[in-house]
Design a protein around this motif. Structure first.
Motif, PDB file in Angstrom:
ATOM      1  N   PHE A 175      -1.974   7.540  -9.767  1.00 52.89           N
ATOM      2  CA  PHE A 175      -2.218   8.746 -10.685  1.00 52.89           C
ATOM      3  C   PHE A 175      -1.755   8.579 -11.941  1.00 52.89           C
ATOM      4  CE2 PHE A 175      -2.912  10.099  -6.347  1.00 52.89           C
ATOM      5  CZ  PHE A 175      -4.167  10.872  -6.565  1.00 52.89           C
ATOM      6  N   VAL A 176      -2.088   8.766 -13.234  1.00 54.47           N
ATOM      7  CA  VAL A 176      -1.348   8.527 -14.248  1.00 54.47           C
ATOM      8  C   VAL A 176      -1.613   9.600 -15.317  1.00 54.47           C
ATOM      9  CG1 VAL A 176      -1.148   6.988 -16.420  1.00 54.47           C
ATOM     10  CG2 VAL A 176      -2.322   6.023 -14.407  1.00 54.47           C
ATOM     11  N   TYR A 177      -0.204  10.079 -15.892  1.00 53.83           N
ATOM     12  CA  TYR A 177      -0.193  11.141 -16.924  1.00 53.83           C
ATOM     13  C   TYR A 177       0.653  10.716 -18.094  1.00 53.83           C
ATOM     14  CZ  TYR A 177       0.705  15.780 -18.755  1.00 53.83           C
ATOM     15  OH  TYR A 177       0.717  16.910 -19.488  1.00 53.83           O
ATOM     16  N   LYS A 178       0.144  10.829 -19.312  1.00 58.14           N
ATOM     17  CA  LYS A 178       0.925  10.556 -20.557  1.00 58.14           C
ATOM     18  C   LYS A 178       0.225  11.540 -21.452  1.00 58.14           C
ATOM     19  CE  LYS A 178       0.646   5.554 -19.835  1.00 58.14           C
ATOM     20  NZ  LYS A 178       0.224   4.314 -20.335  1.00 58.14           N
ATOM     21  N   LYS A 179       1.376  12.010 -22.031  1.00 54.43           N
ATOM     22  CA  LYS A 179       1.284  13.260 -22.993  1.00 54.43           C
ATOM     23  C   LYS A 179       2.696  13.265 -23.859  1.00 54.43           C
ATOM     24  CE  LYS A 179      -0.307  17.925 -23.925  1.00 54.43           C
ATOM     25  NZ  LYS A 179      -0.487  19.308 -23.416  1.00 54.43           N
ATOM     26  N   GLY A 180       2.301  13.154 -25.008  1.00 54.99           N
ATOM     27  CA  GLY A 180       3.573  13.325 -25.829  1.00 54.99           C
ATOM     28  C   GLY A 180       4.719  12.175 -25.765  1.00 54.99           C
ATOM     29  N   MET A 181       5.895  12.905 -25.221  1.00 51.86           N
ATOM     30  CA  MET A 181       6.975  12.188 -25.002  1.00 51.86           C
ATOM     31  C   MET A 181       7.045  11.381 -23.619  1.00 51.86           C
ATOM     32  SD  MET A 181       9.851  14.473 -27.048  1.00 51.86           S
ATOM     33  CE  MET A 181       9.262  16.071 -25.922  1.00 51.86           C
ATOM     34  N   LEU A 182       6.306  11.912 -22.802  1.00 49.93           N
ATOM     35  CA  LEU A 182       6.303  11.570 -21.382  1.00 49.93           C
ATOM     36  C   LEU A 182       5.352  10.832 -20.835  1.00 49.93           C
ATOM     37  CD1 LEU A 182       7.610  12.413 -18.649  1.00 49.93           C
ATOM     38  CD2 LEU A 182       5.984  14.215 -17.990  1.00 49.93           C
ATOM     39  N   SER A 183       5.449   9.892 -20.133  1.00 52.04           N
ATOM     40  CA  SER A 183       4.524   9.104 -19.496  1.00 52.04           C
ATOM     41  C   SER A 183       5.010   8.710 -18.065  1.00 52.04           C
ATOM     42  CB  SER A 183       4.639   7.413 -20.263  1.00 52.04           C
ATOM     43  OG  SER A 183       3.610   6.595 -19.674  1.00 52.04           O
ATOM     44  N   SER A 184       4.152   8.970 -17.093  1.00 51.76           N
ATOM     45  CA  SER A 184       4.409   9.058 -15.722  1.00 51.76           C
ATOM     46  C   SER A 184       3.350   8.255 -15.077  1.00 51.76           C
ATOM     47  CB  SER A 184       4.822  10.382 -15.175  1.00 51.76           C
ATOM     48  OG  SER A 184       3.425  11.197 -15.386  1.00 51.76           O
ATOM     49  N   GLU A 185       3.448   7.650 -13.886  1.00 53.28           N
ATOM     50  CA  GLU A 185       2.687   7.100 -12.877  1.00 53.28           C
ATOM     51  C   GLU A 185       2.992   7.183 -11.340  1.00 53.28           C
ATOM     52  OE1 GLU A 185      -0.147   3.037 -12.486  1.00 53.28           O
ATOM     53  OE2 GLU A 185       1.165   3.368 -14.238  1.00 53.28           O
ATOM     54  N   ILE A 186       2.090   7.126 -10.435  1.00 54.87           N
ATOM     55  CA  ILE A 186       2.564   7.474  -9.181  1.00 54.87           C
ATOM     56  C   ILE A 186       1.675   6.583  -8.527  1.00 54.87           C
ATOM     57  CG2 ILE A 186       1.528   9.438  -8.726  1.00 54.87           C
ATOM     58  CD1 ILE A 186       3.614  10.145  -6.495  1.00 54.87           C
ATOM     59  N   ASN A 187       2.048   5.702  -7.580  1.00 58.88           N
ATOM     60  CA  ASN A 187       0.874   4.741  -6.849  1.00 58.88           C
ATOM     61  C   ASN A 187       1.237   4.537  -5.331  1.00 58.88           C
ATOM     62  OD1 ASN A 187      -1.200   2.597  -7.046  1.00 58.88           O
ATOM     63  ND2 ASN A 187       0.645   1.322  -6.169  1.00 58.88           N
ATOM     64  N   PHE A 188       0.355   4.912  -4.500  1.00 61.09           N
ATOM     65  CA  PHE A 188       0.320   4.756  -3.072  1.00 61.09           C
ATOM     66  C   PHE A 188      -0.280   3.487  -2.594  1.00 61.09           C
ATOM     67  CE2 PHE A 188       0.295   9.495  -4.321  1.00 61.09           C
ATOM     68  CZ  PHE A 188       1.301   9.832  -3.316  1.00 61.09           C
ATOM     69  N   PHE A 189       0.529   2.503  -1.792  1.00 64.04           N
ATOM     70  CA  PHE A 189      -0.118   1.582  -1.431  1.00 64.04           C
ATOM     71  C   PHE A 189       0.019   1.108   0.112  1.00 64.04           C
ATOM     72  CE2 PHE A 189       4.554   0.897  -2.381  1.00 64.04           C
ATOM     73  CZ  PHE A 189       4.788   0.212  -1.259  1.00 64.04           C
ATOM     74  N   ARG A 190      -0.875   0.297   0.543  1.00 61.34           N
ATOM     75  CA  ARG A 190      -0.734  -0.049   1.920  1.00 61.34           C
ATOM     76  C   ARG A 190      -1.326  -1.533   1.864  1.00 61.34           C
ATOM     77  NH1 ARG A 190      -0.349   1.733   7.628  1.00 61.34           N
ATOM     78  NH2 ARG A 190      -1.674  -0.118   8.786  1.00 61.34           N
ATOM     79  N   ASN A 191      -0.698  -2.483   2.650  1.00 58.40           N
ATOM     80  CA  ASN A 191      -1.137  -3.985   2.677  1.00 58.40           C
ATOM     81  C   ASN A 191      -1.002  -4.226   4.122  1.00 58.40           C
ATOM     82  OD1 ASN A 191      -1.037  -4.856  -0.279  1.00 58.40           O
ATOM     83  ND2 ASN A 191       0.964  -3.771  -0.195  1.00 58.40           N
ATOM     84  N   ASP A 192      -2.001  -4.480   4.686  1.00 56.46           N
ATOM     85  CA  ASP A 192      -2.376  -4.899   6.164  1.00 56.46           C
ATOM     86  C   ASP A 192      -2.333  -6.306   6.212  1.00 56.46           C
ATOM     87  OD1 ASP A 192      -2.442  -2.643   8.065  1.00 56.46           O
ATOM     88  OD2 ASP A 192      -3.648  -2.018   6.641  1.00 56.46           O
ATOM     89  N   PHE A 193      -1.665  -7.041   6.960  1.00 55.08           N
ATOM     90  CA  PHE A 193      -1.593  -8.434   7.010  1.00 55.08           C
ATOM     91  C   PHE A 193      -2.004  -8.851   8.598  1.00 55.08           C
ATOM     92  CE2 PHE A 193       1.138  -7.370   3.760  1.00 55.08           C
ATOM     93  CZ  PHE A 193       0.823  -8.219   2.492  1.00 55.08           C
ATOM     94  N   LYS A 194      -2.708 -10.257   8.698  1.00 57.33           N
ATOM     95  CA  LYS A 194      -2.889 -10.422  10.122  1.00 57.33           C
ATOM     96  C   LYS A 194      -2.936 -12.073   9.923  1.00 57.33           C
ATOM     97  CE  LYS A 194      -8.124 -10.443  10.095  1.00 57.33           C
ATOM     98  NZ  LYS A 194      -9.252 -10.151  10.832  1.00 57.33           N
ATOM     99  N   ASP A 195      -2.614 -12.712  11.113  1.00 57.37           N
ATOM    100  CA  ASP A 195      -2.647 -14.104  11.435  1.00 57.37           C
ATOM    101  C   ASP A 195      -1.489 -14.939  10.577  1.00 57.37           C
ATOM    102  OD1 ASP A 195      -4.837 -14.401  12.986  1.00 57.37           O
ATOM    103  OD2 ASP A 195      -6.313 -14.428  11.499  1.00 57.37           O
ATOM    104  N   LEU A 196      -0.462 -13.836  10.182  1.00 61.26           N
ATOM    105  CA  LEU A 196       0.765 -14.543   9.610  1.00 61.26           C
ATOM    106  C   LEU A 196       1.248 -15.808  10.460  1.00 61.26           C
ATOM    107  CD1 LEU A 196       2.790 -11.445   8.133  1.00 61.26           C
ATOM    108  CD2 LEU A 196       0.882 -12.918   7.049  1.00 61.26           C
ATOM    109  N   ILE A 197       1.638 -16.665   9.778  1.00 57.99           N
ATOM    110  CA  ILE A 197       2.259 -18.165  10.762  1.00 57.99           C
ATOM    111  C   ILE A 197       3.565 -18.128  10.579  1.00 57.99           C
ATOM    112  CG2 ILE A 197       2.224 -20.317  10.476  1.00 57.99           C
ATOM    113  CD1 ILE A 197      -0.145 -20.338   8.574  1.00 57.99           C
ATOM    114  N   ASP A 198       4.168 -18.187  11.803  1.00 58.04           N
ATOM    115  CA  ASP A 198       5.518 -18.199  11.905  1.00 58.04           C
ATOM    116  C   ASP A 198       5.828 -19.396  13.170  1.00 58.04           C
ATOM    117  OD1 ASP A 198       8.310 -17.375  12.010  1.00 58.04           O
ATOM    118  OD2 ASP A 198       7.883 -15.483  12.297  1.00 58.04           O
ATOM    119  N   THR A 199       7.121 -19.463  13.580  1.00 54.55           N
ATOM    120  CA  THR A 199       7.557 -20.537  14.295  1.00 54.55           C
ATOM    121  C   THR A 199       7.291 -20.040  15.723  1.00 54.55           C
ATOM    122  OG1 THR A 199       9.882 -20.146  14.014  1.00 54.55           O
ATOM    123  CG2 THR A 199       8.928 -21.763  12.707  1.00 54.55           C
ATOM    124  N   ARG A 200       7.255 -20.970  16.866  1.00 56.63           N
ATOM    125  CA  ARG A 200       7.303 -20.459  18.192  1.00 56.63           C
ATOM    126  C   ARG A 200       8.034 -21.777  18.881  1.00 56.63           C
ATOM    127  NH1 ARG A 200       1.791 -21.854  21.616  1.00 56.63           N
ATOM    128  NH2 ARG A 200       1.296 -23.740  20.382  1.00 56.63           N
TER     129      ARG A 200
END
Length: 707
Positions: free
Chosen positions: A487-512
């Protein structure tokens, strides 16, 4: 020095601002201050053009994606000299050193090995240990840095799993020869000199830039012999050339060479990086433009570690990676506000490394498309996808969709959903390494592990097989799906932004662990198994009460967890010893902290103050990071609240001030880590050696001559 600089801060805070007419950028000239308001707004908007998010020119304020733009003015006034330093001050970004000491950037809790780094739209290589070292990138010739957060494989393919950083170099605009010569001195005998030349001659532009950096570096363990970080010197030389061949053809060519040497005599450590970029821009009509591009890059390191007492070679590692990439793309404007983009290319990549049994090569072909449309006024939708066909793993299809709707002239909502992937790298496929100098453990890449285990068994070196399931089966590409809602709000002297995020990963490679040797050392291999996610919220605020003063701040709340570890905890199969009661406890969900090296809270506060009447400016930047864990020390494979590996939360304060003399001379002074934070490393092998996580305060001064 510290008290003097504090006095300067107070002095600047109470100086009169005079009559100013500034814009969003600092360092404004007298000519700029006389512009009419409409002209100033137009200039500010032009400064906000961004290329990376859609691979076309777009206004930053109109994009439906989470994007950060860092301008040259902010870079210059901060006093930073490397890309890693300025990125570390941005919301949701943290500089993290990998096992080799290379500084990569973590974005939204996503490791640096999943962030693609570009210079003028083409990729850098050289991830010998996973991360790409951003500290090797000088910033003296940078126009702006663009950061796109979230999966971007729909445009950029592998390694853009978590985001893209694009470094845009300066394009000359003056018909007179212009440039700068500067020298900066700082603590630890840090010396930085650079020279830049720029000119536009009719339809031709050229720019040249050279940079030298040397330092004695610092010692994080003063009670131990030697330095924690070896002294080094490096050199960067870049050139950029453009020419309008006709009204429809324009050629772009650039080159960059980087060389670094570490002073660790009699041992040896050198690093070189070469980039050559050629592009032909063709605009046959107002609706159509095409780009034909050829890119070549070569990254090399040479390391020899010698015992200083016996002069015996302990370890040797040469790394020579090459990438050749031709690409063609076009943009076609169906209507004034609708654009269809398509592109195709070919990657040919080779690696010659001491730790590999033979030279390795990859090749891949790809095609991508994107449709940027505006169905109605204030509504923008971008749909894109890319198909990659690789010689060493299954082909990948990476779609992405993003949208923005301007509810009012001041308020907008935007969101995106996209997938990303990262191909298994050379190391994970072909590494064949035995550490004879430390533990005698062995690591096999997936393609050589079957033959490696067979050889060790024939030699009678295997004591016990641990897990050979899936031996020799191909690794799958690591994948992700990212969601952003802002969500972005800009007016006059104020500028603001809020961002919700989610990142899902699978098959990540690691040592065994594959097996245990007769000498007790382990044999490691690589496997797909991790499922992790990062989620949270980012907030950015900017307040400009008058033209010469800007307050800004950012905050990120981050949760980063391994789904497999969550499942084991829910099943009640994970235990830990309470250090206070010495009792063994079954872990609950609230005891699980999450992934290592992730802070729950990060924040920044910045104040920039411009004094055009005095041709001076000052700024103060506060960077906060809450506590984070470095390792699992209680043996349950989970970072929990009972682990003794947490670095306490801390804040770093950076300050810089700058004044122009005699029109062309600028004197800058500042302090990084003003209050001398050092901290301590809880996982250091020798707790009595006072091992720190920061070298402490750094004072610097810079003299710059612009012509």
């Amino acid at each position: 020095m510290k008290s003097s600089l504090l006095y300067i801060i107070v002095l600047f805070a109470f100086l009169p601002s005079g009559k100013v007419g500034g814009t969003a950028a600092f360092g404004q000239s007298e000519k700029e201050k006389t512009k009419q308001p409409s002209e100033k707004i137009k200039a500010s908007e032009l400064d906000e053009v961004i290329l990376t998010a859609t691979r076309t020119k777009r206004q930053l304020s109109s994009l439906p994606l989470p994007v950060t733009l860092i301008s040259n003015d902010i870079i210059e006034q901060s006093g930073t000299i490397r890309v890693s330093e300025i990125l570390n001050e941005q919301t949701g970004m943290i500089t993290i050193a990998d096992e080799s000491g290379f500084e990569g950037i973590q974005i939204q809790g996503i490791s640096s090995e999943y962030i693609m780094v570009l210079i003028d739209g083409v990729p850098l290589i050289g991830r010998s240990a996973g991360s790409l070292d951003l500290s090797r990138l000088a910033i003296g010739n940078i126009k702006q840095i663009e950061v796109v957060k979230g999966p971007s494989s729909s445009l950029f393919g592998s390694e853009a799993l978590g985001g893209v950083i694009n470094i845009i170099t300066t394009d000359p605009t003056s018909e007179k020869i212009s440039g700068q010569l500067s020298h900066r001195v700082a603590s630890f005998n840090n010396q930085n000199t650079n020279l830049g030349l720029n000119q536009k001659i009719g339809k031709i532009t050229y720019s040249l830039f050279a940079d030298r950096l040397s330092t004695d570096n610092f010692d994080l363990a003063p009670d131990l012999e030697g330095q924690s970080n070896a002294p080094f010197k490096n050199y960067t030389a870049t050139s950029r050339f453009t020419a309008d061949l006709s009204s429809t053809f324009r050629v772009f060519a650039s080159g960059r060479y980087f060389h670094q040497e570490f002073d660790i005599d009699p041992s040896k450590s050198e690093e070189t990086d070469l980039n050559l970029h050629l592009r032909l821009d063709h605009t046959p009509s107002k609706k159509l433009d095409l780009q034909y591009e050829l890119y070549y890059t070569n990254y090399k390191t040479s390391e020899q570690f010698i015992n200083t007492e016996t002069n015996v070679l302990l370890f040797e590692n040469d790394f020579n990676q090459k990438l050749l990439r031709p690409e063609i793309r076009f943009n076609y404007k169906l209507k004034k506000s609708n654009t269809l983009s398509m592109g195709a290319g070919y990657n040919f990549e080779t690696l010659d490394r001491t730790l590999f049994a033979e030279d390795i090569s990859f090749d891949s072909q790809y095609i991508f498309t994107q449709f940027d449309i505006k169905p109605t006024k204030g509504f923008n939708v971008i749909v894109g996808a890319r198909f990659d066909n690789h010689s060493e793993y299954n082909s990948r299809f990476s779609p992405k969709i993003s949208a923005r709707y301007d509810l009012t002239s001041n308020f907008a909502i935007k969101g995106s959903v996209g997938s990303g992937f990262k191909a298994p790298d050379f190391r994970q496929l072909y590494l064949n390494f035995t550490n004879t100098a430390g533990g005698n453990y062995t690591v096999f890449g997936k393609e050589v592990e079957a033959a490696g285990i067979e050889r060790l068994e024939e030699n009678g070196e295997i004591l016990r097989i641990v897990d050979l399931s899936g031996l020799g089966e191909p690794l799958r590409a690591e994948t992700s799906v990212g969601y952003n809602l802002g969500f972005v709000y800009k007016k006059g002297m104020l500028s603001s932004e809020i961002n919700f995020f989610r990142n899902d990963f699978k098959d990540l490679i690691d040592t065994r662990i594959l097996a245990v040797k007769t000498n007790g050392a382990s044999v490691f291999g690589y496997q797909n198994f991790n499922r992790i996610y990062t989620q949270g919220v980012e907030v950015d605020l900017s307040f400009k009460p008058f033209n010469s003063l800007t307050f800004s701040g950012g905050y990120q709340l981050l949760f980063a967890y391994d789904k497999d570890q969550e499942d084991e905890i829910e099943q009640g199969t994970v235990f830990a010893r309470d250090p206070e009661t010495s009792q063994t406890l079954r872990l609950s969900r609230s005891d699980y902290f999450g992934l290592i090296n992730r802070s729950r809270h990060t924040a920044n506060i910045k104040v920039f103050y411009e004094i055009p009447k005095w041709k001076a400016n000052a700024n103060i930047r506060v960077i906060y990071r809450s506590r984070y864990g470095l390792a699992d020390l209680n043996g349950n494979a989970v970072l929990d609240e009972f682990d003794d590996s947490f670095v306490h939360g801390y804040a770093v304060v950076n300050f810089a001030t700058q004044k122009t003399f005699f029109k062309n001379y600028q004197l800058q002074a500042g302090v990084n880590n003003l209050f001398d934070f050092k901290g301590s490393n809880p996982v250091a092998s020798d707790t009595d050696s006072n091992v720190q996580i920061s070298p402490g305060i750094q004072v610097f001064a810079k003299l710059n001559y612009k012509f």
